[in-house]
Design a protein around this motif. Structure first.
Motif, PDB file in Angstrom:
ATOM      1  N   ALA A   1       0.169  -4.537   5.596  1.00 23.96           N
ATOM      2  CA  ALA A   1       1.539  -4.765   6.074  1.00 23.96           C
ATOM      3  C   ALA A   1       2.481  -5.055   4.907  1.00 23.96           C
ATOM      4  CB  ALA A   1       1.561  -5.904   7.087  1.00 23.96           C
ATOM      5  N   VAL A   2       2.039  -5.921   3.988  1.00 29.21           N
ATOM      6  CA  VAL A   2       2.879  -6.250   2.831  1.00 29.21           C
ATOM      7  C   VAL A   2       3.147  -5.003   1.997  1.00 29.21           C
ATOM      8  CG1 VAL A   2       2.994  -7.548   0.670  1.00 29.21           C
ATOM      9  CG2 VAL A   2       2.127  -8.657   2.748  1.00 29.21           C
ATOM     10  N   ARG A   3       2.099  -4.236   1.727  1.00 31.50           N
ATOM     11  CA  ARG A   3       2.258  -3.050   0.880  1.00 31.50           C
ATOM     12  C   ARG A   3       3.161  -2.007   1.536  1.00 31.50           C
ATOM     13  NH1 ARG A   3      -3.262  -4.316  -0.861  1.00 31.50           N
ATOM     14  NH2 ARG A   3      -4.096  -3.269   0.987  1.00 31.50           N
ATOM     15  N   GLU A   4       2.983  -1.786   2.838  1.00 30.08           N
ATOM     16  CA  GLU A   4       3.795  -0.772   3.524  1.00 30.08           C
ATOM     17  C   GLU A   4       5.255  -1.192   3.608  1.00 30.08           C
ATOM     18  OE1 GLU A   4       2.997   2.296   4.555  1.00 30.08           O
ATOM     19  OE2 GLU A   4       1.058   1.966   3.605  1.00 30.08           O
ATOM     20  N   LEU A   5       5.500  -2.462   3.833  1.00 31.39           N
ATOM     21  CA  LEU A   5       6.880  -2.944   3.854  1.00 31.39           C
ATOM     22  C   LEU A   5       7.535  -2.782   2.484  1.00 31.39           C
ATOM     23  CD1 LEU A   5       6.460  -6.179   6.004  1.00 31.39           C
ATOM     24  CD2 LEU A   5       7.766  -4.142   6.655  1.00 31.39           C
TER      25      LEU A   5
ATOM     26  N   VAL B   1      11.964  -6.383   1.006  1.00 35.22           N
ATOM     27  CA  VAL B   1      11.463  -7.592   0.355  1.00 35.22           C
ATOM     28  C   VAL B   1      10.675  -8.372   1.387  1.00 35.22           C
ATOM     29  CG1 VAL B   1      12.101  -9.694  -0.883  1.00 35.22           C
ATOM     30  CG2 VAL B   1      13.481  -7.615  -1.145  1.00 35.22           C
ATOM     31  N   VAL B   2       9.486  -8.883   1.004  1.00 38.81           N
ATOM     32  CA  VAL B   2       8.557  -9.465   1.974  1.00 38.81           C
ATOM     33  C   VAL B   2       8.253 -10.911   1.622  1.00 38.81           C
ATOM     34  CG1 VAL B   2       6.333  -9.185   3.130  1.00 38.81           C
ATOM     35  CG2 VAL B   2       7.514  -7.178   2.192  1.00 38.81           C
TER      36      VAL B   2
ATOM     37  N   LEU C   1       0.497  -7.596  15.676  1.00 40.61           N
ATOM     38  CA  LEU C   1       1.105  -6.273  15.722  1.00 40.61           C
ATOM     39  C   LEU C   1       0.406  -5.315  14.777  1.00 40.61           C
ATOM     40  CD1 LEU C   1       4.890  -7.299  15.600  1.00 40.61           C
ATOM     41  CD2 LEU C   1       3.535  -6.759  17.635  1.00 40.61           C
ATOM     42  N   THR C   2       0.487  -4.023  15.074  1.00 37.74           N
ATOM     43  CA  THR C   2      -0.011  -3.024  14.141  1.00 37.74           C
ATOM     44  C   THR C   2       0.964  -2.903  12.976  1.00 37.74           C
ATOM     45  OG1 THR C   2       1.166  -1.190  15.197  1.00 37.74           O
ATOM     46  CG2 THR C   2      -1.028  -1.746  16.064  1.00 37.74           C
TER      47      THR C   2
ATOM     48  N   LEU D   1       6.562  -2.290  10.864  1.00 35.92           N
ATOM     49  CA  LEU D   1       7.558  -1.498  10.141  1.00 35.92           C
ATOM     50  C   LEU D   1       8.773  -1.196  11.007  1.00 35.92           C
ATOM     51  CD1 LEU D   1       5.229   0.995   8.227  1.00 35.92           C
ATOM     52  CD2 LEU D   1       6.733  -0.700   7.193  1.00 35.92           C
ATOM     53  N   LEU D   2       8.541  -0.874  12.271  1.00 35.89           N
ATOM     54  CA  LEU D   2       9.653  -0.590  13.174  1.00 35.89           C
ATOM     55  C   LEU D   2      10.536  -1.816  13.362  1.00 35.89           C
ATOM     56  CD1 LEU D   2       7.992   1.625  15.952  1.00 35.89           C
ATOM     57  CD2 LEU D   2       9.802   2.306  14.369  1.00 35.89           C
ATOM     58  N   ARG D   3       9.907  -2.951  13.606  1.00 36.32           N
ATOM     59  CA  ARG D   3      10.679  -4.169  13.815  1.00 36.32           C
ATOM     60  C   ARG D   3      11.414  -4.576  12.533  1.00 36.32           C
ATOM     61  NH1 ARG D   3       7.972  -9.184  16.916  1.00 36.32           N
ATOM     62  NH2 ARG D   3       7.408  -7.445  18.278  1.00 36.32           N
TER      63      ARG D   3
END
Length: 465
Positions: free
Chosen positions: A159-163, A169-170, A123-124, A129-131
């Motif tokens: 992905a980790v940074r944007e979440l 929490v990732v 996924l992008t 982020l949406l999911r």
């Protein structure tokens, strides 16, 4: 001195309310009833209550019907007595007062939900982020990024940074040590799934490792990994792995019990997807059972996957189950009478009124408006002109005499079909209310301080006139 409660009701409901209250053995309170002067109790308004209820009130609490639309905080301030909204059905009053005489509190829980995006590498970042936002809204506490075998994940760090920037929490779940190292450097809070041989990836990273056996089913290797983490001063979570039915399910449950016996204070995780995803059964009941096991064993973490269409509400189900199990355990109680979030297909008490009680009420009706109820014998439709009972909606329609009133016919047809579905499944039915599917569907949040707008039938009639 026992608490005094004043029950507000209408003409038609008063006899039934008196019977229900009189039959409650040792309710723990004294009660009185005031008829506010409306025929249907649910139609009492804030203005009617304010004008007609005499003051001073000789009670510590005033209970209004569950469908009453009024600002209870404003009424409480006006009367100097706490107003409370009771259950929607009179027959539910004993259950309503059953838990220490108060309404049900499901606000507390003590399990952390990890919700896995199993195909995150495909996924992008925007799609992730949406999911993740939808998962958080459903009840997830941690967003777990699943890494696929032999599938590059070049945007893992992004992905980790944007979440994290979105306040999430990732965790990252991978069998590849290099991906786990990258995840740790990017700031993932949890790393899944490490063994005694890969534990050092978590050292000095600040991430909490979720440890699994070195070989499947090898509890001894998991215990060694836990000891090694403790020796290194690393806080860890242990996962013996839950297996699917017929592929080691019972033995895997025994491993969880043995792990808790060996390490009474350990933080443990159970991944429930091997049951919810790989069993052709409604996932709500499966989830309730698994989280009951977690509650008994004090397992504080669950890893949830939501891939199969039949388990698409499993995050909501886990959230409901953890709250129900926490409340029941705190009460030293069976997990019964803690809401209907997981009783999705059938209700425990689908028919609050008997056929005779409905007939008695129907005999009092003096207007042409149709009322619809269900009882064990089928669907009941009644007004001043008749009382009809059938077990399918189509056989009732010709008896109602509304063939020339298209809006009314459409409304009654929809309500009768809803009533038939409820009767056949054994679900609660209330006219003009949606069927309650628990947490299987989203429910509209209503403003219960105001009356509803006119329904479709009335709007159509007004526009035609």
């Amino acid at each position: 001195m026992a608490e005094r409660i004043l029950f507000l009701t209408g003409h038609l409901a008063r006899p039934r309310l008196e019977k229900v209250l009189a039959r409650m053995e040792d309710p723990g309170f004294e009660w009185s009833i005031f008829d506010v002067g409306v025929k249907v109790a649910a139609l009492m308004t804030e203005a009617i209550i304010s004008r007609r209820v005499p003051r001073p009130v000789q009670a510590e609490r005033i209970l209004v019907p569950g469908r009453c639309r009024a600002d209870l905080d404003r009424l409480s301030a006006e009367f100097g007595v706490r107003f409370e909204r009771g259950p929607e059905e009179l027959k539910d009053l004993p259950a309503y007062f059953g838990k220490h005489g108060r309404g049900l509190d499901l606000s507390r829980q003590d399990m952390r939900i990890f919700a896995e995006i199993v195909d995150a590498s495909a996924l992008t970042v925007d799609a992730i982020l949406l999911r993740a936002a939808a998962m958080r809204a459903a009840g997830a506490d941690v967003i777990d990024l699943g890494c696929l075998p032999d599938t590059p994940f070049p945007h893992l760090e992004d992905a980790v940074r944007e979440l994290k920037a979105a306040g999430l929490v990732v965790s990252v779940d991978s069998a590849a040590t290099e991906e786990l190292r990258r995840a740790a450097k990017a700031g993932a809070a949890f790393l899944l799934s490490l063994t005694e041989h890969t534990l050092d990836i978590a050292r000095d990273s600040g991430a909490t490792p979720v440890l699994i056996p070195g070989r499947h089913g090898d509890l001894a290797s998991l215990l060694r990994a836990a000891e090694a983490a403790d020796t290194r001063g690393i806080s860890s979570i242990l996962d013996p792995i839950l297996d699917p039915i017929h592929f080691g399910f019972t033995a895997s449950l025994q491993r969880y019990a043995e792990l808790r016996h060996r390490l009474p204070e350990a933080d443990i995780l159970m991944g429930t997807g091997n049951l919810t995803e790989l069993t052709d059964a409604d996932s709500g009941g499966v989830t309730a059972t698994l989280l009951g096991i977690c509650s008994e064993l004090h397992i504080r973490n669950v890893l949830v996957v939501q891939v199969s269409p039949h388990s698409r509400r499993t995050i909501q189900e886990h959230d409901a189950a953890r709250r129900m199990m926490f409340a029941a355990r705190e009460d030293d109680s069976l997990p019964r009478d803690y809401g209907g979030a997981l009783v999705q297909l059938h209700d425990r008490t689908p028919f609050p009124n008997t056929a005779q009680e409905i007939a008695d009420l129907a005999a009092q009706i003096k207007d042409a408006n149709f009322r619809i109820e269900i009882a064990e014998d089928g669907i009941h439709v009644y007004n001043r002109d008749g009382h009809y009972v059938a077990q399918d909606a189509f056989s009732l329609f010709p008896k109602l005499g509304i063939g020339k009133d298209a809006p009314h016919a459409f409304y009654l047809g929809a309500e009768l079909m809803k009533a038939e579905i409820a009767w056949r499944l054994g679900k609660r039915y209330a006219q003009d209310e949606p069927l309650d599917w628990g947490c299987a569907v989203d429910r509209l949040v209503e403003d219960r301080t105001r009356l509803r707008e006119a329904g479709h039938t009335l709007r159509a009639s007004n526009s035609a006139s």
